[in-house]
Design an enzyme around this catalytic site. Sequence first.
Site, PDB file in Angstrom:
ATOM      1  N   GLY A  59       0.811  -1.297  -0.127  1.00 63.32           N
ATOM      2  CA  GLY A  59      -0.067  -0.118  -0.040  1.00 63.32           C
ATOM      3  C   GLY A  59       0.784   1.201   0.145  1.00 63.32           C
TER       4      GLY A  59
ATOM      5  N   ARG B  26      -4.100 -23.089   4.218  1.00 62.96           N
ATOM      6  CA  ARG B  26      -4.476 -22.376   3.310  1.00 62.96           C
ATOM      7  C   ARG B  26      -6.033 -21.797   3.755  1.00 62.96           C
ATOM      8  NH1 ARG B  26      -7.112 -23.864  -0.173  1.00 62.96           N
ATOM      9  NH2 ARG B  26      -7.521 -22.250  -1.638  1.00 62.96           N
TER      10      ARG B  26
ATOM     11  N   ASN C  83      -4.464 -10.876  -1.235  1.00 61.09           N
ATOM     12  CA  ASN C  83      -4.387 -12.544  -1.711  1.00 61.09           C
ATOM     13  C   ASN C  83      -5.298 -13.122  -0.619  1.00 61.09           C
ATOM     14  OD1 ASN C  83      -2.707 -12.829  -3.842  1.00 61.09           O
ATOM     15  ND2 ASN C  83      -1.061 -12.495  -2.693  1.00 61.09           N
TER      16      ASN C  83
ATOM     17  N   HIS D 134      -3.820 -15.844  -9.829  1.00 57.65           N
ATOM     18  CA  HIS D 134      -2.690 -15.630  -9.252  1.00 57.65           C
ATOM     19  C   HIS D 134      -1.998 -16.620  -8.506  1.00 57.65           C
ATOM     20  CE1 HIS D 134       0.491 -12.967  -8.177  1.00 57.65           C
ATOM     21  NE2 HIS D 134       0.042 -12.737  -7.023  1.00 57.65           N
TER      22      HIS D 134
HETATM   23  P1  NAD Z   1       1.392  -5.843   4.967  1.00 52.71           P
HETATM   24  O1  NAD Z   1       1.352  -6.645   6.224  1.00 52.71           O
HETATM   25  O2  NAD Z   1       2.930  -5.010   4.792  1.00 52.71           O
HETATM   26  O3  NAD Z   1       0.340  -4.924   4.722  1.00 52.71           O
HETATM   27  C1  NAD Z   1      -0.886  -5.025   5.012  1.00 52.71           C
HETATM   28  C2  NAD Z   1      -1.890  -3.952   5.754  1.00 52.71           C
HETATM   29  O4  NAD Z   1      -3.064  -4.102   5.884  1.00 52.71           O
HETATM   30  C3  NAD Z   1      -1.145  -3.660   7.277  1.00 52.71           C
HETATM   31  O5  NAD Z   1      -0.644  -2.478   7.449  1.00 52.71           O
HETATM   32  C4  NAD Z   1      -2.348  -3.996   7.929  1.00 52.71           C
HETATM   33  O6  NAD Z   1      -2.443  -3.191   9.342  1.00 52.71           O
HETATM   34  C5  NAD Z   1      -3.238  -3.610   7.083  1.00 52.71           C
HETATM   35  N1  NAD Z   1      -4.615  -4.149   7.408  1.00 52.71           N
HETATM   36  C6  NAD Z   1      -5.151  -5.190   7.651  1.00 52.71           C
HETATM   37  N2  NAD Z   1      -6.496  -5.183   8.110  1.00 52.71           N
HETATM   38  C7  NAD Z   1      -6.802  -4.034   7.854  1.00 52.71           C
HETATM   39  C8  NAD Z   1      -8.099  -3.312   7.713  1.00 52.71           C
HETATM   40  N3  NAD Z   1      -9.313  -4.072   8.009  1.00 52.71           N
HETATM   41  N4  NAD Z   1      -8.372  -2.031   7.134  1.00 52.71           N
HETATM   42  C9  NAD Z   1      -7.421  -1.485   6.951  1.00 52.71           C
HETATM   43  N5  NAD Z   1      -6.028  -2.030   6.720  1.00 52.71           N
HETATM   44  C10 NAD Z   1      -5.795  -3.261   7.232  1.00 52.71           C
HETATM   45  O7  NAD Z   1       1.368  -6.676   3.726  1.00 52.71           O
HETATM   46  P2  NAD Z   1       1.790  -6.493   2.306  1.00 52.71           P
HETATM   47  O8  NAD Z   1       3.052  -7.025   2.007  1.00 52.71           O
HETATM   48  O9  NAD Z   1       1.719  -4.678   1.857  1.00 52.71           O
HETATM   49  O10 NAD Z   1       0.478  -7.288   1.353  1.00 52.71           O
HETATM   50  C11 NAD Z   1      -0.795  -6.992   1.406  1.00 52.71           C
HETATM   51  C12 NAD Z   1      -1.246  -7.835   0.699  1.00 52.71           C
HETATM   52  O11 NAD Z   1      -1.173  -7.821  -0.668  1.00 52.71           O
HETATM   53  C13 NAD Z   1      -1.378  -9.216   1.122  1.00 52.71           C
HETATM   54  O12 NAD Z   1      -2.472  -9.971   1.117  1.00 52.71           O
HETATM   55  C14 NAD Z   1      -0.592  -9.782  -0.041  1.00 52.71           C
HETATM   56  O13 NAD Z   1      -0.600 -11.480   0.094  1.00 52.71           O
HETATM   57  C15 NAD Z   1      -0.850  -9.149  -1.166  1.00 52.71           C
HETATM   58  N6  NAD Z   1      -0.206  -9.078  -2.502  1.00 52.71           N
HETATM   59  C16 NAD Z   1      -0.676  -9.407  -3.598  1.00 52.71           C
HETATM   60  C17 NAD Z   1      -0.108  -9.297  -4.715  1.00 52.71           C
HETATM   61  C18 NAD Z   1      -0.834  -9.436  -5.954  1.00 52.71           C
HETATM   62  O14 NAD Z   1       0.109  -9.722  -7.134  1.00 52.71           O
HETATM   63  N7  NAD Z   1      -2.067  -9.437  -6.073  1.00 52.71           N
HETATM   64  C19 NAD Z   1       1.240  -9.003  -4.644  1.00 52.71           C
HETATM   65  C20 NAD Z   1       1.928  -8.727  -3.345  1.00 52.71           C
HETATM   66  C21 NAD Z   1       1.030  -8.854  -2.239  1.00 52.71           C
END
Ligand code: NAD
Length: 308
Positions: free
Chosen positions: A14, A88, A120, A175
Site C-alpha cells: 500500500g 490455506r 491475496n 494468481h
Molecule cells: P503488509 O502486512 O505489509 O500490509 C498489510 C496492511 O493491511 C497492514 O498495514 C495492516 O495493518 C493492514 N490491514 C489489515 N487489516 C486491515 C483493515 N481491516 N483495514 C485497513 N487495513 C488493514 O502486507 P503487504 O506486503 O503490503 O501485502 C498486502 C496484501 O497484498 C497481502 O494479502 C499480500 O498477499 C497481497 N499481495 C498481492 C499481490 C498480487 O499480485 N495481487 C502481490 C503482493 C502482495
Amino acid sequence: MKKVSIVGGGGNVGASAGLYLAERGVADVLLVDIVEGVPEGKGLDLLEAGPVRGYDSRVSGTHDIADIAGSDVVLVTAGFPRKPGMSRTDLLTKNAEVVGGIAQSIKKHAPDAFVVVVSNPLDVMTYHMRKITGFPPHRVMGMAGILDSARFRAFIAAELGVAPTDVQAMVLGGHGDSMVPLPRYSTVSGVPVTDLLPAETVNRLVERTRKGGGEIVALLKTGSAFYAPGASAIQMVEAILLDNKRLVPAAAYCDGEYDLRDVYVGVPVILGAGGVEKIVQLPLTEAERQALHASAAEVRSSIEELGG
Ligand code: NAD
C-alpha cells in the site's frame, strides 16, 4: 483533483503504491490502515517528499475508513500473510473477513468508486469484494496479471540483454502456481520471444515467472514483494483515472468469456474511465485453454469454500 484511497496503505504494498501514485501527480492519495499512526505518519512523510521529488499530490493518512468518502478509486492492499502453522483455508477465511469488512465500508462511504483489489488470494478476494459491495463487475477488478507479466518481461529482457520496456508479455489465469504465461503472445518490440529464444529457455523463464512471488519471499524471509506489486496496481489505477484504455491482464469477472462462468480470473482487459471496459478474447490453443480452465477451476473451488 481525483482522489484515490489505499486501504492497507500503512503496509508494504500500500505505501509503495502510494509513493508511485503521488509521483505521477494525477490524484490526491489517502493511506488508510487499521494501525493508528502508521498511515498518518507514512502519508505525512510522502507529502514531505513532494517538494524534493517535484510532485504536488496531496498525500495524507487516516485510520478512519469513513475518510474514503469521495474517492474515485479505492485500492485494497489490506491482508495478512500466511503464518507458520496456518492452513490455506485459515488464511482464506481470515483475509475474506478483512476484505469483506472493507467491502462493506466501501459500499457505505464510496458507493461510486472503482475498486482495485490486491489482497491475496487475489482472484477469490476480488470475487468476494464484488459480492459484498454488489457493485457492477466492471467497477471491481483485481491486480495480478500486470505483476506476473512484469516478472516475465524482466526475465526475458535479462536473458536477451534488451531493454525491459521493449518487452511485452501476456499472463492469464489465477494468481498462483496455476497462472498461464503465454509466450506466443510475448514479444520484444513486436518480435515473438519464441523466435528469439529456444523453447527450453522460454520454459525455464515461464517456470521462474510462476514461482516469482516465492523467489522473493525466500530472499526476504519476512514478508513478500511490494515494489513491483505496488507499481503494477498503480498502472491499473492510472488507466482508470486517465482513461488511457490500457490493454493489460487483470482479474475480471467472466460470465461467458473464455467459456468461464461466475468467476474472477486473469484475462486481457481494456482499462479506462469505465473500469473494465472490455474483456479481450484471444484465440487460444487447446493446451492454453485447458490451462486457463484448470486455473479458473481452482479459483472457483476456493470461492465455494467461502460459500459461493
Ligand atoms: P503488509 O502486512 O505489509 O500490509 C498489510 C496492511 O493491511 C497492514 O498495514 C495492516 O495493518 C493492514 N490491514 C489489515 N487489516 C486491515 C483493515 N481491516 N483495514 C485497513 N487495513 C488493514 O502486507 P503487504 O506486503 O503490503 O501485502 C498486502 C496484501 O497484498 C497481502 O494479502 C499480500 O498477499 C497481497 N499481495 C498481492 C499481490 C498480487 O499480485 N495481487 C502481490 C503482493 C502482495
